[in-house]
Scaffold this motif. Structure first.
Motif, PDB file in Angstrom:
ATOM      1  N   HIS A 193       0.788  -1.017  -0.524  1.00 17.30           N
ATOM      2  CA  HIS A 193      -0.173   0.326  -0.011  1.00 17.30           C
ATOM      3  C   HIS A 193       0.936   1.117  -0.230  1.00 17.30           C
ATOM      4  O   HIS A 193       0.395   2.339  -0.252  1.00 17.30           O
ATOM      5  CB  HIS A 193      -0.937   0.149   1.264  1.00 17.30           C
TER       6      HIS A 193
ATOM      7  N   VAL B 132      -1.021 -16.459  -5.100  1.00 10.76           N
ATOM      8  CA  VAL B 132      -2.281 -16.129  -4.928  1.00 10.76           C
ATOM      9  C   VAL B 132      -3.389 -16.084  -5.940  1.00 10.76           C
ATOM     10  O   VAL B 132      -2.394 -15.933  -6.860  1.00 10.76           O
ATOM     11  CB  VAL B 132      -2.140 -15.284  -4.165  1.00 10.76           C
TER      12      VAL B 132
ATOM     13  N   THR C 195      -8.875  -6.405  -4.102  1.00 12.00           N
ATOM     14  CA  THR C 195      -7.455  -7.076  -3.169  1.00 12.00           C
ATOM     15  C   THR C 195      -7.041  -8.267  -3.609  1.00 12.00           C
ATOM     16  O   THR C 195      -8.415  -8.562  -3.704  1.00 12.00           O
ATOM     17  CB  THR C 195      -7.632  -6.596  -2.046  1.00 12.00           C
TER      18      THR C 195
ATOM     19  N   ILE D 272       0.383  -8.933   7.034  1.00 15.49           N
ATOM     20  CA  ILE D 272      -0.484  -7.982   7.416  1.00 15.49           C
ATOM     21  C   ILE D 272      -0.172  -6.630   6.623  1.00 15.49           C
ATOM     22  O   ILE D 272       1.545  -6.166   7.128  1.00 15.49           O
ATOM     23  CB  ILE D 272      -0.549  -7.022   9.314  1.00 15.49           C
TER      24      ILE D 272
ATOM     25  N   HIS E 114      -2.722  -3.308   5.239  1.00 15.86           N
ATOM     26  CA  HIS E 114      -2.925  -2.361   4.918  1.00 15.86           C
ATOM     27  C   HIS E 114      -3.518  -1.195   6.054  1.00 15.86           C
ATOM     28  O   HIS E 114      -2.955  -0.393   6.461  1.00 15.86           O
ATOM     29  CB  HIS E 114      -4.911  -2.874   4.651  1.00 15.86           C
TER      30      HIS E 114
END
Ligand code: PXP
Length: 384
Positions: free
Chosen positions: A156, A238, A246, A358, A360
């Motif tokens: 981000h 992913v 996202t 982690i 955002h």
């Protein structure tokens, strides 16, 4: 060093034998009792009441009882630890702990009794005993698999940079700051559309990250080639859709076993361990094992997005059960997506999970308090 585990509990709570064995062996090592044998018996409240009545004249169940071996026993047996799973589960629920986290505490307590400590003898004895328990817990936590570590995703920061198409803020600088604040790993997702992280970022991060660089990626040939060339410390595969804001869900490993076996094989050959980002689902966990993954990253997004307490509880139980199942299969376990300063503590307390990823929430907080403080605060939460 042998741990004899007998399970005579047949109630509704599932107990992970592998975990209890692993913890027991680690505790024997930590207490210099590696040459000893330990017996661990799991029972229900009814059986515990009977034991408590017989040996302590108390007509009620208790969580744990220890029975040291008599001195004249021929084998190097330390003794028996007996745990009532009914009571342990009840206490874990009341205190909002994970069952296995609480079982770990009870095991430590039982073992310290076997080593001759007794908190009922005097205040001084109690102090000594609790200090040793705390110490053992701390040491256990420092071993891999027992305390969750924090990896920081800096995507981000790149999103903000790309909003202007200039060079600031730089995710490389953010990654260094996150490491200085105690992150044990840096995660970046190199998307096919390059919407945030750029090739240049990954290249520089490969040189500068001091902890561990985890490259999140879809299984597209172009990105696979970059990974094989750069050799990050690990990759997390992913699912990737161009239209999503996202990553929206876990990888469907079960339906693409052949392809994933091939990709994982190529990565492993290059010395890159692979993690598969999956939903907390039994079929996906088993498929992940089949295709040769080293890690699974359990998708916590549905837990994080739950709109009622019931839904969140349901999703939490799925994550907890999935982590346990993966652990039993010998997979290593990470978790992440949507975790924030409120919902992380519970996930961090699941003892099978090694690392949380982690992004955002930490970067959002960093806007107000700075990256250093935002990472440190999250790290405190992970410590429990
Ligand atoms: N893990 C995976 C696989 C992800 O795709 C993401 C999002 O980039 C994260 C973890 C971190 O999620 P969040 O930014 O919500 O903390």
């Amino acid at each position: 060093m042998t741990v004899l585990l007998r399970n005579e509990y047949h109630g509704p709570h599932h107990v992970c034998h592998t975990y209890l064995q692993d913890i027991s062996v680690a505790l024997l090592t930590l207490t210099s009792s590696s040459d000893k044998e330990l017996s661990l018996l799991l029972i229900n409240d009814e059986a515990m009441t009977l034991l408590n009545q017989t040996w302590r004249h108390k007509n009620k169940p208790t969580n744990v009882l220890s029975f040291p071996m008599e001195d004249n026993e021929p084998v190097a047996m330390l003794g028996d630890i007996v745990i009532s799973i009914d009571t342990a589960a009840r206490q874990a629920k009341e205190q909002q702990l994970s069952l296995h986290g609480h079982l770990r505490t009870l095991l430590i307590h039982g073992l310290v009794h076997l080593l001759g400590y007794d908190h009922e003898r005097s205040d001084k004895d109690a102090q000594k005993m609790f200090a040793l328990e705390k110490n053992l817990s701390l040491h256990l936590n420092q071993r891999r698999n027992t305390m969750v570590q924090l990896a920081i995703n800096v995507d981000h920061v790149a999103t903000l940079r790309q909003a202007r198409g200039i060079t600031e803020p730089d995710p490389v600088t953010a990654a260094a700051m996150a490491e200085l604040a105690g992150a044990v790993g840096i995660v970046v997702h190199l998307r096919e559309d390059r919407r945030h992280i750029q090739d240049r970022d990954v290249r520089i991060l490969r040189e500068t990250v001091q902890t561990k660089l985890n490259l999140e990626m879809g299984a597209a040939e172009e990105i696979i080639a970059i990974a094989l060339d750069l050799k990050p410390d690990m990759v997390t595969l992913v699912p990737e859709k161009r239209e999503e804001l996202t990553t929206e869900g876990g990888l469907d490993v079960a339906s693409q076993k052949e392809k994933l076996t091939d990709v994982i094989g190529r990565m492993e050959k290059a010395g890159i361990p692979v993690s598969l980002f999956i939903d907390p689902d039994s079929a996906q966990i088993n498929a992940s094992k089949e295709v040769g993954a080293t890690f699974v990253e359990i998708h916590t997004g549905r837990y994080a997005d739950a709109t009622s307490e019931e839904e969140q509880e349901e999703e939490f139980q799925l994550i907890s059960a999935a982590a346990e199942e993966a652990y039993e299969l010998g997979l290593r376990i990470n978790a992440g997506h949507g975790l924030n300063y409120i919902n992380t503590a519970r996930v961090a307390a699941i003892p099978f999970i090694e690392e949380l990823s982690i992004g955002h929430a930490v970067m959002a907080r960093a806007i107000y308090v700075g990256i250093d403080q935002a990472v440190r605060e999250m790290k405190e939460i992970c410590k429990g």
